[in-house]
Design a protein around this motif. Structure first.
Motif, PDB file in Angstrom:
ATOM      1  N   PHE A 144       1.935  -1.222   4.231  1.00 53.55           N
ATOM      2  CA  PHE A 144       1.720  -2.325   5.146  1.00 53.55           C
ATOM      3  C   PHE A 144       0.511  -3.117   4.677  1.00 53.55           C
ATOM      4  O   PHE A 144      -0.299  -2.622   3.887  1.00 53.55           O
ATOM      5  N   ARG A 145       0.391  -4.316   5.178  1.00 49.45           N
ATOM      6  CA  ARG A 145      -0.782  -5.110   4.844  1.00 49.45           C
ATOM      7  C   ARG A 145      -1.222  -5.913   6.052  1.00 49.45           C
ATOM      8  O   ARG A 145      -0.432  -6.225   6.943  1.00 49.45           O
ATOM      9  N   GLN A 146      -2.494  -6.242   6.059  1.00 50.26           N
ATOM     10  CA  GLN A 146      -3.046  -7.027   7.142  1.00 50.26           C
ATOM     11  C   GLN A 146      -4.034  -8.038   6.575  1.00 50.26           C
ATOM     12  O   GLN A 146      -5.044  -7.662   5.980  1.00 50.26           O
ATOM     13  N   ALA A 147      -3.720  -9.290   6.763  1.00 46.66           N
ATOM     14  CA  ALA A 147      -4.589 -10.372   6.358  1.00 46.66           C
ATOM     15  C   ALA A 147      -5.477 -10.773   7.528  1.00 46.66           C
ATOM     16  O   ALA A 147      -5.139 -10.520   8.688  1.00 46.66           O
ATOM     17  N   TYR A 181      11.511   2.255   9.912  1.00 46.54           N
ATOM     18  CA  TYR A 181      10.502   2.361   8.862  1.00 46.54           C
ATOM     19  C   TYR A 181       9.679   1.095   8.719  1.00 46.54           C
ATOM     20  O   TYR A 181       8.633   1.098   8.066  1.00 46.54           O
ATOM     21  N   TYR A 182      10.137   0.003   9.290  1.00 46.67           N
ATOM     22  CA  TYR A 182       9.461  -1.280   9.209  1.00 46.67           C
ATOM     23  C   TYR A 182       8.397  -1.463  10.285  1.00 46.67           C
ATOM     24  O   TYR A 182       7.675  -2.462  10.283  1.00 46.67           O
ATOM     25  N   ALA A 183       8.302  -0.510  11.215  1.00 47.04           N
ATOM     26  CA  ALA A 183       7.397  -0.619  12.350  1.00 47.04           C
ATOM     27  C   ALA A 183       6.165   0.246  12.137  1.00 47.04           C
ATOM     28  O   ALA A 183       6.269   1.435  11.852  1.00 47.04           O
ATOM     29  N   SER A 184       5.005  -0.353  12.291  1.00 50.02           N
ATOM     30  CA  SER A 184       3.753   0.385  12.135  1.00 50.02           C
ATOM     31  C   SER A 184       3.705   1.616  13.022  1.00 50.02           C
ATOM     32  O   SER A 184       3.239   2.680  12.600  1.00 50.02           O
ATOM     33  N   ARG A 185       4.194   1.486  14.243  1.00 42.13           N
ATOM     34  CA  ARG A 185       4.108   2.571  15.205  1.00 42.13           C
ATOM     35  C   ARG A 185       5.010   3.742  14.873  1.00 42.13           C
ATOM     36  O   ARG A 185       4.877   4.800  15.482  1.00 42.13           O
ATOM     37  N   GLU A 209      -1.337 -10.107  12.189  1.00 41.17           N
ATOM     38  CA  GLU A 209      -0.886  -8.779  12.571  1.00 41.17           C
ATOM     39  C   GLU A 209      -0.563  -7.962  11.326  1.00 41.17           C
ATOM     40  O   GLU A 209      -0.256  -8.507  10.262  1.00 41.17           O
ATOM     41  N   ARG A 210      -0.628  -6.659  11.476  1.00 35.44           N
ATOM     42  CA  ARG A 210      -0.238  -5.794  10.380  1.00 35.44           C
ATOM     43  C   ARG A 210       1.239  -5.989  10.083  1.00 35.44           C
ATOM     44  O   ARG A 210       2.081  -6.005  10.986  1.00 35.44           O
ATOM     45  N   VAL A 252      -5.620  -6.470   3.240  1.00 33.17           N
ATOM     46  CA  VAL A 252      -5.881  -5.052   3.087  1.00 33.17           C
ATOM     47  C   VAL A 252      -4.538  -4.340   3.125  1.00 33.17           C
ATOM     48  O   VAL A 252      -3.749  -4.542   4.050  1.00 33.17           O
ATOM     49  N   TYR A 253      -4.284  -3.526   2.127  1.00 34.83           N
ATOM     50  CA  TYR A 253      -3.025  -2.807   2.019  1.00 34.83           C
ATOM     51  C   TYR A 253      -3.214  -1.363   2.441  1.00 34.83           C
ATOM     52  O   TYR A 253      -4.132  -0.680   1.982  1.00 34.83           O
ATOM     53  N   TYR A 254      -2.324  -0.913   3.301  1.00 35.61           N
ATOM     54  CA  TYR A 254      -2.391   0.428   3.861  1.00 35.61           C
ATOM     55  C   TYR A 254      -1.168   1.240   3.475  1.00 35.61           C
ATOM     56  O   TYR A 254      -0.038   0.748   3.541  1.00 35.61           O
ATOM     57  N   CYS A 255      -1.404   2.461   3.126  1.00 38.25           N
ATOM     58  CA  CYS A 255      -0.357   3.432   2.890  1.00 38.25           C
ATOM     59  C   CYS A 255      -0.130   4.226   4.174  1.00 38.25           C
ATOM     60  O   CYS A 255      -1.081   4.536   4.896  1.00 38.25           O
ATOM     61  N   ALA A 256       1.118   4.546   4.466  1.00 36.59           N
ATOM     62  CA  ALA A 256       1.443   5.283   5.678  1.00 36.59           C
ATOM     63  C   ALA A 256       2.554   6.288   5.413  1.00 36.59           C
ATOM     64  O   ALA A 256       3.387   6.092   4.519  1.00 36.59           O
ATOM     65  N   ALA A 257       2.571   7.348   6.204  1.00 33.46           N
ATOM     66  CA  ALA A 257       3.553   8.424   6.066  1.00 33.46           C
ATOM     67  C   ALA A 257       4.207   8.712   7.402  1.00 33.46           C
ATOM     68  O   ALA A 257       3.560   8.666   8.450  1.00 33.46           O
TER      69      ALA A 257
END
Length: 125
Positions: A37-40, A106-110, A44-45, A93-98
């Motif tokens: 994911f990324r957040q500028a 899979y497209y939802a941050s939550r 929003e993320r 900012v790029y974030y890795c998530a598991a």
């Protein structure tokens, strides 16, 4: 508990490339689907890319299709995001998530259980 650490961010000129890495520890990495994911600033993320637990399926936000490639190496407990033809609008900012779930969200941050601290990607024009 899973710990995720991103690396590989930096400053590049438009048209350049970066490869982000996300190193995982603390649990069986192969059991997790992974996402980027990324957040500028002021945004929003945003979902960028995802890959299934076995690497058999990937998906991307439309704006990066054809330019970014997500991959994983379960033997190394690492997921990658190869970013080519970078544009200033990729700055974030790029974030890795598991995630353990194998549903279609899979497209939802939550939907993700664990997150890294993020790595800054800045693309200059």
């Amino acid at each position: 508990q899973v710990q995720l650490v991103e690396s590989g961010g930096g400053l590049v000129q438009a048209g350049g490339s970066l490869r982000l890495s996300c190193a995982a520890s603390g649990r069986t990495f192969s059991a997790y689907g992974m996402g980027w994911f990324r957040q500028a600033p002021g945004k929003e993320r945003e979902f960028v890319a995802a890959i299934t637990w076995n690497g058999g399926s990937t998906d991307y936000v439309d704006s990066v299709k054809g330019r970014f490639t997500i991959s994983r190496d379960n033997a190394k407990n690492t997921v990658y995001l190869q970013m080519n033809s970078l544009k200033p609008e990729d700055t974030a900012v790029y974030y890795c998530a598991a995630r353990l779930a194998r549903d279609a969200r899979y497209y939802a941050s939550r939907a993700y259980d664990y997150w890294g601290q993020g790595t800054q990607v800045t693309v200059s024009s």
